[in-house]
Design a protein around this motif. Structure first.
Motif, PDB file in Angstrom:
ATOM      1  N   ASP A 117      29.663  40.103  50.000  1.00 42.52           N
ATOM      2  CA  ASP A 117      31.014  39.845  50.509  1.00 42.52           C
ATOM      3  C   ASP A 117      31.879  39.148  49.455  1.00 42.52           C
ATOM      4  OD1 ASP A 117      33.016  40.098  52.399  1.00 42.52           O
ATOM      5  OD2 ASP A 117      32.498  38.235  53.434  1.00 42.52           O
ATOM      6  N   LEU A 118      31.781  39.623  48.216  1.00 48.21           N
ATOM      7  CA  LEU A 118      32.537  39.049  47.110  1.00 48.21           C
ATOM      8  C   LEU A 118      33.564  40.046  46.598  1.00 48.21           C
ATOM      9  CD1 LEU A 118      29.644  37.386  45.071  1.00 48.21           C
ATOM     10  CD2 LEU A 118      31.398  36.210  46.426  1.00 48.21           C
ATOM     11  N   ALA A 119      34.684  39.525  46.139  1.00 46.29           N
ATOM     12  CA  ALA A 119      35.737  40.346  45.543  1.00 46.29           C
ATOM     13  C   ALA A 119      36.106  39.762  44.188  1.00 46.29           C
ATOM     14  CB  ALA A 119      36.970  40.381  46.445  1.00 46.29           C
ATOM     15  N   ASP A 120      36.320  40.627  43.221  1.00 46.15           N
ATOM     16  CA  ASP A 120      36.743  40.195  41.894  1.00 46.15           C
ATOM     17  C   ASP A 120      38.126  39.563  42.004  1.00 46.15           C
ATOM     18  OD1 ASP A 120      36.478  40.184  38.949  1.00 46.15           O
ATOM     19  OD2 ASP A 120      38.187  41.539  39.067  1.00 46.15           O
ATOM     20  N   MET A 121      38.352  38.444  41.309  1.00 42.42           N
ATOM     21  CA  MET A 121      39.630  37.730  41.373  1.00 42.42           C
ATOM     22  C   MET A 121      40.648  38.238  40.362  1.00 42.42           C
ATOM     23  SD  MET A 121      38.412  33.801  42.032  1.00 42.42           S
ATOM     24  CE  MET A 121      40.106  33.197  41.955  1.00 42.42           C
ATOM     25  N   GLY A 122      40.273  39.213  39.548  1.00 39.44           N
ATOM     26  CA  GLY A 122      41.206  39.699  38.539  1.00 39.44           C
ATOM     27  C   GLY A 122      41.251  38.746  37.359  1.00 39.44           C
ATOM     28  N   PHE A 123      42.329  38.822  36.572  1.00 42.77           N
ATOM     29  CA  PHE A 123      42.418  37.984  35.383  1.00 42.77           C
ATOM     30  C   PHE A 123      43.848  37.936  34.885  1.00 42.77           C
ATOM     31  CE2 PHE A 123      41.687  42.297  34.121  1.00 42.77           C
ATOM     32  CZ  PHE A 123      42.555  42.495  33.063  1.00 42.77           C
ATOM     33  N   SER A 124      44.135  36.915  34.129  1.00 43.67           N
ATOM     34  CA  SER A 124      45.359  36.824  33.334  1.00 43.67           C
ATOM     35  C   SER A 124      44.912  36.643  31.900  1.00 43.67           C
ATOM     36  CB  SER A 124      46.206  35.624  33.760  1.00 43.67           C
ATOM     37  OG  SER A 124      46.728  35.809  35.042  1.00 43.67           O
ATOM     38  N   ASP A 136      32.467  39.264  31.868  1.00 47.80           N
ATOM     39  CA  ASP A 136      32.610  37.973  32.539  1.00 47.80           C
ATOM     40  C   ASP A 136      33.739  38.060  33.557  1.00 47.80           C
ATOM     41  OD1 ASP A 136      30.950  36.135  30.487  1.00 47.80           O
ATOM     42  OD2 ASP A 136      32.119  37.642  29.402  1.00 47.80           O
ATOM     43  N   ARG A 137      33.511  37.478  34.715  1.00 46.02           N
ATOM     44  CA  ARG A 137      34.520  37.535  35.770  1.00 46.02           C
ATOM     45  C   ARG A 137      34.249  36.438  36.780  1.00 46.02           C
ATOM     46  NH1 ARG A 137      35.347  42.644  37.090  1.00 46.02           N
ATOM     47  NH2 ARG A 137      34.219  43.429  35.313  1.00 46.02           N
ATOM     48  N   ALA A 138      35.226  36.227  37.653  1.00 48.69           N
ATOM     49  CA  ALA A 138      35.071  35.307  38.781  1.00 48.69           C
ATOM     50  C   ALA A 138      35.254  36.126  40.055  1.00 48.69           C
ATOM     51  CB  ALA A 138      36.093  34.179  38.712  1.00 48.69           C
ATOM     52  N   CYS A 139      34.363  35.894  41.005  1.00 51.00           N
ATOM     53  CA  CYS A 139      34.394  36.598  42.288  1.00 51.00           C
ATOM     54  C   CYS A 139      34.386  35.563  43.401  1.00 51.00           C
ATOM     55  CB  CYS A 139      33.186  37.519  42.426  1.00 51.00           C
ATOM     56  SG  CYS A 139      33.072  38.755  41.124  1.00 51.00           S
ATOM     57  N   ARG A 140      35.053  35.864  44.495  1.00 47.19           N
ATOM     58  CA  ARG A 140      35.129  34.924  45.613  1.00 47.19           C
ATOM     59  C   ARG A 140      34.946  35.667  46.918  1.00 47.19           C
ATOM     60  NH1 ARG A 140      38.809  37.314  48.339  1.00 47.19           N
ATOM     61  NH2 ARG A 140      40.784  37.803  47.417  1.00 47.19           N
ATOM     62  N   ASN A 141      34.501  34.920  47.932  1.00 46.04           N
ATOM     63  CA  ASN A 141      34.403  35.535  49.250  1.00 46.04           C
ATOM     64  C   ASN A 141      35.718  35.306  50.000  1.00 46.04           C
ATOM     65  OD1 ASN A 141      34.258  32.897  50.195  1.00 46.04           O
ATOM     66  ND2 ASN A 141      32.305  33.153  51.236  1.00 46.04           N
ATOM     67  N   PRO A 142      35.940  35.983  51.134  1.00 45.89           N
ATOM     68  CA  PRO A 142      37.218  35.854  51.846  1.00 45.89           C
ATOM     69  C   PRO A 142      37.527  34.424  52.294  1.00 45.89           C
ATOM     70  CG  PRO A 142      36.040  37.788  52.629  1.00 45.89           C
ATOM     71  CD  PRO A 142      35.095  37.045  51.722  1.00 45.89           C
ATOM     72  N   THR A 143      36.514  33.659  52.684  1.00 45.17           N
ATOM     73  CA  THR A 143      36.761  32.279  53.123  1.00 45.17           C
ATOM     74  C   THR A 143      37.340  31.458  51.974  1.00 45.17           C
ATOM     75  OG1 THR A 143      34.913  32.463  54.654  1.00 45.17           O
ATOM     76  CG2 THR A 143      35.711  30.251  54.190  1.00 45.17           C
ATOM     77  N   TRP A 144      36.760  31.585  50.795  1.00 43.20           N
ATOM     78  CA  TRP A 144      37.265  30.866  49.620  1.00 43.20           C
ATOM     79  C   TRP A 144      38.683  31.344  49.297  1.00 43.20           C
ATOM     80  CZ3 TRP A 144      39.241  30.903  44.779  1.00 43.20           C
ATOM     81  CH2 TRP A 144      39.070  29.753  44.006  1.00 43.20           C
ATOM     82  N   GLY A 145      38.900  32.649  49.367  1.00 51.17           N
ATOM     83  CA  GLY A 145      40.230  33.202  49.093  1.00 51.17           C
ATOM     84  C   GLY A 145      41.280  32.690  50.063  1.00 51.17           C
ATOM     85  N   ASN A 146      40.917  32.488  51.331  1.00 52.29           N
ATOM     86  CA  ASN A 146      41.863  31.943  52.314  1.00 52.29           C
ATOM     87  C   ASN A 146      42.139  30.466  52.070  1.00 52.29           C
ATOM     88  OD1 ASN A 146      42.146  34.387  53.648  1.00 52.29           O
ATOM     89  ND2 ASN A 146      40.457  33.963  55.052  1.00 52.29           N
ATOM     90  N   MET A 147      41.146  29.734  51.594  1.00 50.63           N
ATOM     91  CA  MET A 147      41.337  28.307  51.316  1.00 50.63           C
ATOM     92  C   MET A 147      42.180  28.076  50.064  1.00 50.63           C
ATOM     93  SD  MET A 147      37.488  26.887  52.126  1.00 50.63           S
ATOM     94  CE  MET A 147      37.791  25.305  51.372  1.00 50.63           C
ATOM     95  N   PHE A 148      42.042  28.950  49.086  1.00 52.40           N
ATOM     96  CA  PHE A 148      42.720  28.790  47.801  1.00 52.40           C
ATOM     97  C   PHE A 148      43.400  30.098  47.402  1.00 52.40           C
ATOM     98  CE2 PHE A 148      38.852  26.166  47.850  1.00 52.40           C
ATOM     99  CZ  PHE A 148      39.441  24.908  47.845  1.00 52.40           C
ATOM    100  N   PRO A 149      44.395  30.529  48.181  1.00 51.30           N
ATOM    101  CA  PRO A 149      44.977  31.864  47.977  1.00 51.30           C
ATOM    102  C   PRO A 149      45.770  32.026  46.683  1.00 51.30           C
ATOM    103  CG  PRO A 149      46.239  30.641  49.594  1.00 51.30           C
ATOM    104  CD  PRO A 149      45.024  29.814  49.287  1.00 51.30           C
ATOM    105  N   CYS A 150      46.180  30.942  46.080  1.00 55.51           N
ATOM    106  CA  CYS A 150      47.015  31.058  44.884  1.00 55.51           C
ATOM    107  C   CYS A 150      46.247  30.724  43.611  1.00 55.51           C
ATOM    108  CB  CYS A 150      48.246  30.161  45.026  1.00 55.51           C
ATOM    109  SG  CYS A 150      49.293  30.675  46.399  1.00 55.51           S
ATOM    110  N   SER A 151      44.931  30.849  43.665  1.00 54.98           N
ATOM    111  CA  SER A 151      44.109  30.595  42.490  1.00 54.98           C
ATOM    112  C   SER A 151      44.163  31.790  41.548  1.00 54.98           C
ATOM    113  CB  SER A 151      42.669  30.331  42.915  1.00 54.98           C
ATOM    114  OG  SER A 151      42.617  29.170  43.709  1.00 54.98           O
ATOM    115  N   ARG A 152      43.816  31.543  40.298  1.00 53.16           N
ATOM    116  CA  ARG A 152      43.805  32.639  39.332  1.00 53.16           C
ATOM    117  C   ARG A 152      42.766  32.373  38.257  1.00 53.16           C
ATOM    118  NH1 ARG A 152      48.878  32.266  35.275  1.00 53.16           N
ATOM    119  NH2 ARG A 152      48.637  30.093  34.671  1.00 53.16           N
TER     120      ARG A 152
END
Length: 137
Positions: free
Chosen positions: A40-47, A63-79
């Motif tokens: 249940d992980l999604a790639d966070m993309g990159f800048s 190399d990448r960062a992946c997050r689950n939906p709960t983490w994404g809802n808690m920190f929606p503006c992360s990058r």
């Protein structure tokens, strides 16, 4: 529970994550994509730079960062920022964790006058309108 997993996965999600060299095998990439789905992980993309690893012949995004939906809802503006190389053959990643959009204010560019503008027929009108506009500071 919320999860963020970041690091060197040693695999790409697709051949778009590779530059030069022979293409990666479809089966390992499919297994990696399925592992993300299973966890249940999604790639966070990159800048920044797409590629995070390189040798003399090839560049890849391993190399990448992946997050689950709960983490994404808690920190929606992360990058995720790909930082420049230092002593490794992998670019470091910086995960900026933000629950709200962070607005950065850029310093306005310094005005520079070009002599050729004075030759333009509408120059006096533009200057007069500029002086008439209210300003602060």
């Amino acid at each position: 529970m919320s999860w963020l997993v970041a690091g060197d996965f040693n695999e790409t999600l697709s051949n778009a994550d590779k530059s030069r060299g022979p293409p990666r095998g479809a089966a390992p990439m499919a297994r990696f994509r399925q592992a993300l789905v299973d966890c249940d992980l999604a790639d966070m993309g990159f800048s920044g730079s797409r590629f995070t690893w390189a040798n003399r012949f090839t560049k890849e995004r391993l190399d990448r960062a992946c997050r689950n939906p709960t983490w994404g809802n808690m920190f929606p503006c992360s990058r995720v920022l790909t930082l420049p190389l230092s002593r490794s053959d992998h670019n470091p990643l910086l995960v900026e964790v933000n629950s709200e959009l962070v607005v950065t204010h850029r310093t306005p560019k310094r005005f520079r006058f070009e002599e050729m503008w004075a030759q333009h027929g509408d120059c006096p009108n533009v200057i007069q309108k500029g002086w008439m506009m209210p300003s602060t500071g």
